[in-house]
Scaffold this motif. Structure first.
Motif, PDB file in Angstrom:
ATOM      1  N   ASP A   1      52.062  30.829  36.476  1.00  0.00           N
ATOM      2  CA  ASP A   1      50.705  30.315  36.639  1.00  0.00           C
ATOM      3  C   ASP A   1      50.623  28.986  35.892  1.00  0.00           C
ATOM      4  O   ASP A   1      50.485  28.964  34.671  1.00  0.00           O
ATOM      5  CB  ASP A   1      49.689  31.313  36.082  1.00  0.00           C
TER       6      ASP A   1
ATOM      7  N   ASP B   1      48.334  26.905  35.473  1.00  0.00           N
ATOM      8  CA  ASP B   1      47.051  26.577  34.856  1.00  0.00           C
ATOM      9  C   ASP B   1      46.671  27.536  33.730  1.00  0.00           C
ATOM     10  O   ASP B   1      45.577  27.413  33.151  1.00  0.00           O
ATOM     11  CB  ASP B   1      45.952  26.605  35.923  1.00  0.00           C
ATOM     12  N   ALA B   2      47.521  28.500  33.412  1.00  0.00           N
ATOM     13  CA  ALA B   2      47.145  29.525  32.425  1.00  0.00           C
ATOM     14  C   ALA B   2      46.961  28.959  31.021  1.00  0.00           C
ATOM     15  O   ALA B   2      46.232  29.532  30.212  1.00  0.00           O
ATOM     16  CB  ALA B   2      48.194  30.628  32.396  1.00  0.00           C
TER      17      ALA B   2
ATOM     18  N   THR C   1      35.857  30.361  33.309  1.00  0.00           N
ATOM     19  CA  THR C   1      37.283  30.095  33.527  1.00  0.00           C
ATOM     20  C   THR C   1      38.129  31.262  33.042  1.00  0.00           C
ATOM     21  O   THR C   1      39.142  31.604  33.660  1.00  0.00           O
ATOM     22  CB  THR C   1      37.695  28.800  32.808  1.00  0.00           C
TER      23      THR C   1
ATOM     24  N   GLU D   1      38.056  33.914  35.686  1.00  0.00           N
ATOM     25  CA  GLU D   1      38.941  33.568  36.795  1.00  0.00           C
ATOM     26  C   GLU D   1      40.403  33.817  36.419  1.00  0.00           C
ATOM     27  O   GLU D   1      41.189  34.316  37.233  1.00  0.00           O
ATOM     28  CB  GLU D   1      38.723  32.109  37.188  1.00  0.00           C
ATOM     29  N   LEU D   2      40.756  33.466  35.189  1.00  0.00           N
ATOM     30  CA  LEU D   2      42.126  33.715  34.720  1.00  0.00           C
ATOM     31  C   LEU D   2      42.429  35.206  34.730  1.00  0.00           C
ATOM     32  O   LEU D   2      43.484  35.643  35.208  1.00  0.00           O
ATOM     33  CB  LEU D   2      42.299  33.149  33.304  1.00  0.00           C
TER      34      LEU D   2
ATOM     35  N   ALA E   1      40.909  37.644  36.407  1.00  0.00           N
ATOM     36  CA  ALA E   1      40.911  38.189  37.764  1.00  0.00           C
ATOM     37  C   ALA E   1      42.197  37.846  38.498  1.00  0.00           C
ATOM     38  O   ALA E   1      42.768  38.683  39.221  1.00  0.00           O
ATOM     39  CB  ALA E   1      39.704  37.646  38.529  1.00  0.00           C
ATOM     40  N   ARG E   2      42.649  36.629  38.311  1.00  0.00           N
ATOM     41  CA  ARG E   2      43.885  36.186  38.973  1.00  0.00           C
ATOM     42  C   ARG E   2      45.063  37.039  38.524  1.00  0.00           C
ATOM     43  O   ARG E   2      45.844  37.540  39.352  1.00  0.00           O
ATOM     44  CB  ARG E   2      44.103  34.707  38.625  1.00  0.00           C
ATOM     45  N   HIS E   3      45.172  37.228  37.218  1.00  0.00           N
ATOM     46  CA  HIS E   3      46.342  37.960  36.718  1.00  0.00           C
ATOM     47  C   HIS E   3      46.185  39.468  36.861  1.00  0.00           C
ATOM     48  O   HIS E   3      47.195  40.184  36.916  1.00  0.00           O
ATOM     49  CB  HIS E   3      46.622  37.547  35.270  1.00  0.00           C
TER      50      HIS E   3
ATOM     51  N   ALA F   1      45.014  40.798  39.569  1.00  0.00           N
ATOM     52  CA  ALA F   1      45.503  41.002  40.937  1.00  0.00           C
ATOM     53  C   ALA F   1      47.022  40.927  40.990  1.00  0.00           C
ATOM     54  O   ALA F   1      47.674  41.730  41.677  1.00  0.00           O
ATOM     55  CB  ALA F   1      44.881  39.960  41.867  1.00  0.00           C
ATOM     56  N   TYR F   2      47.598  39.952  40.257  1.00  0.00           N
ATOM     57  CA  TYR F   2      49.065  39.882  40.199  1.00  0.00           C
ATOM     58  C   TYR F   2      49.633  41.184  39.631  1.00  0.00           C
ATOM     59  O   TYR F   2      50.627  41.724  40.123  1.00  0.00           O
ATOM     60  CB  TYR F   2      49.523  38.723  39.302  1.00  0.00           C
TER      61      TYR F   2
ATOM     62  N   ALA G   1      41.526  44.766  38.306  1.00  0.00           N
ATOM     63  CA  ALA G   1      41.734  44.392  39.715  1.00  0.00           C
ATOM     64  C   ALA G   1      40.931  45.304  40.639  1.00  0.00           C
ATOM     65  O   ALA G   1      40.666  46.469  40.319  1.00  0.00           O
ATOM     66  CB  ALA G   1      43.216  44.464  40.062  1.00  0.00           C
TER      67      ALA G   1
END
Length: 753
Positions: A500, A502-503, A592, A595-596, A598-600, A602-603, A633
């Motif tokens: 990632d 942008d992490a 932000t 969002e970070l 939620a993104r991870h 899901a990963y 998630a």
């Protein structure tokens, strides 16, 4: 008086008392080396100096044995008449802690330092290591060294010399450091303990009565069902005692396994064991070493396990070693190797609950030097090796509603020795490996802050918090390309391992350590402290998340989940010392950060579905189910991936004759959905849908996600047969079909009603 004359005077009284002395040579580095070598040669003697003196320095080319600072730990367990530590270019508190125990009785510990008045403001390689991105080295404090200098100027047995640029007239004796101690008492040969059965050569090798008693206690390990706990400060001969006993037990034909944080830590134990094996003429004796992560599996089914420096290992590792037939634990109470207090507080209860007959003893009499040695007491004070939490009566009434929350500034901690000792002492008990470097970081690292709950002015709960992220684009790119970024655990892993880019941009705080006094645990103080952190630093402008990383256990996962932290990562390799998989969790405080997370999340959902049958096939099912259950998630996404045929297969397995093997991928997706949402009744229209029980969750993990054979799963989880296990698996999918299944699933279910 010359430097060499002062050194001779210090060594003479040290030899008379069987103590050590500390000589500080402060000033110009080159002149300091010249003065130090004059002092060493003049006090040790030119004939024996080469074999008994070690220099620890980033420089090379000396006539004496030399170690670079990063290899100073190789000297642990060895002794020297004199040790010279060059503090000019790379001063590391850990190295001081390591070398303080190397100097033998009658010996000299020499510190080569910058001018003491200037030293706190100097910056070297260790300071640079504390300037973690995005901080700069000029933001690192000098409080640890200021405190260190004060102890050097005040403590008995410490001589101080100022040197100039090599001109004799500029050398000045600032402090002689002599104490005029009495002569050391004559050490008598210890008696063989009553009832001892080891051969006489074993006890002939003992140097003190404490050591002989320790060896006698270890004799009990020849019989299964015994555990021995031996505690001592450094220099008391505990590892030697364990080695003598290990060699004697091996000589009787027992298979002995030794474990320690590293092979070097067990060096003294193996040296003494080898000596006894030779003394007894045993030719078939076997003493093996294994790192803790391997030792917990008891390779080769040993008869006896010795754990050296047990305080430097996590409690969960120690608990797993209780599967051995007999086990001996050796631990340092106050020392570089680890915290004996943490060992006592966290592990003693578990040991008492075991089936072992436990023998506990401590060793107090030093072997290398006399009791009350000034260098030992100085090291304890300077490095807070003996820091302790508040006494129990002082915090006995602590409760979440009565405690006061405060951030303890580095300035306040440096100015209040009592407060510093309580806070650091509590952090020591919280972690199996707290080092002198951590004290310096606590006082000087610009990314760290200390937060506490105080009861009557005493520390009841404390957290060490690290500011992370906020990295510039260039730093983030280097991280993405594989460069490790110091002091930024969460951004580093999320960027370099999970790809990632942008992490590392958002700024957050990681809870590096948190501890509550053992006398007031389970009262909610830790949760109150985390709440204060979220409402305090978590609410600051620009702060996007709080996070944590730790060795995953069911208990810790429950604690962090209850406090609002969600799983975003589980490592795919075990920690070498703890044998545990690490977990990373986030608690977003800004958009932000959300969002970070939620993104991870899901990963993580998709990654765990596949990894549990691969590199995480041996992950504890309780850790797996709780880590997945704490992931924020969306479970609906996993369920939505099932086709109509998938739903027919799953519903027929839940309610009819269907088989798991007809669509294993569908079962995995739905298992993830079920574990992600442990409370289906919270979904509108599903109020009557029951939750999966913990046993059903374990069944989904072991059979479906980890792919273990039904026979072994039945045995592990207590099912009477393979068939019963598979029928239970079908029933476990019924609430998942009810919650996520659509028309196709309901129609298939209707066929069997």
């Amino acid at each position: 008086m010359s430097v060499s004359a002062l050194a001779r005077q210090l060594r003479q009284e040290a030899t008379r008392a069987n103590e050590r002395r500390l000589l500080v040579i402060a000033g110009d580095r080159d002149a300091g080396f010249d003065a130090a070598f004059d002092a060493i040669v003049g006090s040790v003697g030119d004939d024996s100096v080469d074999a008994s003196v070690t220099v620890v320095s980033s420089r090379s080319g000396f006539r004496f044995e030399r170690y670079p600072p990063e290899n100073a730990d190789e000297l642990l367990g060895q002794t020297r008449t004199a040790v010279l530590l060059d503090c000019h270019e790379e001063f590391t508190p850990n190295v001081v802690g390591q070398l303080a125990g190397v100097v033998d009785g009658g010996g000299l510990f020499v510190l080569l330092t910058p001018p003491l008045d200037d030293w706190p403001e100097r910056r070297d390689a260790f300071d640079e290591s504390m300037a973690v991105p995005p901080f700069e080295v000029d933001q690192v404090g000098g409080r640890f060294r200021s405190r260190l200098v004060s102890t050097l100027r005040e403590h008995p047995g410490v001589g101080i010399v100022d040197v100039g640029a090599g001109v004799e007239e500029e050398t000045r004796i600032v402090r002689e450091g002599t104490t005029d101690p009495p002569e050391a008492p004559i050490r008598r040969k210890p008696e063989r303990p009553s009832g001892a059965t080891f051969p006489d050569p074993v006890y002939d090798r003992c140097l003190t009565g404490d050591q002989a008693r320790a060896v006698g206690a270890f004799e009990r390990l020849r019989d299964p069902g015994h555990a021995v706990v031996l505690e001592a400060d450094r220099g008391r001969g505990k590892s030697s005692a364990a080695g003598l006993a290990a060699g004697a037990l091996a000589a009787t034909g027992l298979d002995v396994l030794v474990t320690a944080p590293t092979r070097e830590y067990a060096g003294e134990l193996f040296a003494r064991a080898g000596t006894i094996v030779d003394d007894l003429g045993a030719t078939t004796s076997e003493i093996r070493f294994a790192l803790p992560a391997e030792a917990v599996c008891l390779p080769g089914e040993p008869d006896v396990v010795f754990v050296d420096e047990a305080a430097a290992l996590p409690v969960r590792t120690l608990e797993r070693l209780l599967e051995a037939p007999a086990v001996g634990f050796c631990t340092t109470v106050h020392g570089y190797e680890g915290s004996g207090r943490g060992f006592s507080v966290r592990f003693r209860d578990r040991l008492a609950e075991s089936e072992f007959r436990v023998t506990e003893l401590s060793m107090r009499e030093p072997i290398r030097y006399a009791a009350g040695d000034p260098v030992e007491s100085w090291a304890f004070r300077a490095l807070l090796l003996d820091a302790s939490p508040a006494v129990e009566p002082a915090i006995a009434d602590a409760a979440p509603e009565t405690c006061t929350y405060r951030e303890l500034s580095p300035e306040e901690l440096a100015a209040d020795e009592h407060l510093l000792g309580e806070a650091f002492g509590l952090l020591v008990t919280a972690h199996y490996r707290t080092e002198p470097n951590d004290l310096a970081r606590l006082l000087d690292a610009p990314n760290l802050s200390v937060h506490a709950l105080l009861s009557g002015g005493h520390v009841a709960s404390v957290a060490l918090v690290a500011r992370e992220g906020g990295l510039c684009e260039a730093t983030r790119l280097r991280t993405y390309l594989g460069e490790r970024i110091r002091g930024n655990m969460l951004p580093d892993v999320l960027t370099s391992q999970l790809r990632d880019p942008d992490a590392g941009a958002p700024t957050g705080y990681r809870i590096a350590r948190i501890a509550t006094h053992h006398a007031v645990r389970s009262r909610g103080l830790g949760s109150r402290l985390l709440e204060e952190l979220r409402n305090g630093i978590g609410s600051k402008e620009g702060i996007e998340y709080l996070g944590v990383g730790y060795g995953a256990t069911p208990e810790l996962l429950g604690f962090w989940t209850d406090n609002g932290y969600g799983t975003v990562h589980v490592s795919t390799t075990r920690n070498d010392s703890s044998g545990e998989y690490s977990v990373l969790m986030l608690n977003p405080t800004g958009q932000t950060g959300q969002e970070l997370a939620a993104r991870h999340a899901a990963y993580f959902r998709d990654r765990m579905r596949d990894l549990l049958s691969d590199t995480l096939a041996d992950l504890d099912p309780d850790v797996a189910r709780l880590a997945i259950g704490a992931c924020p998630a969306d479970p609906e996404i996993a369920a939505d991936r099932l086709s109509d045929r998938d739903w027919r297969v799953v519903a027929s397995a839940a309610y009819g004759p269907g088989m798991y093997t007809a669509a294993p991928g569908a079962f995995r997706e739905l298992a993830m959905a079920g574990l992600l949402a442990s409370h289906p009744e919270d979904k509108p229209g599903c109020e009557d849908v029951r939750s999966l029980s913990p046993d059903e969750q374990r069944l989904l993990v072991r059979k479906v996600l980890q792919g273990a054979p039904a026979e072994s799963v039945a045995e592990e989880l207590g099912y009477h047969s393979r068939g019963e296990c598979l029928r239970a698996l079908g029933r476990a999918y019924r609430p998942l079909v009810e919650r996520y299944g659509g028309v196709t699933a309901r129609d298939e279910r209707g066929r069997y009603e």
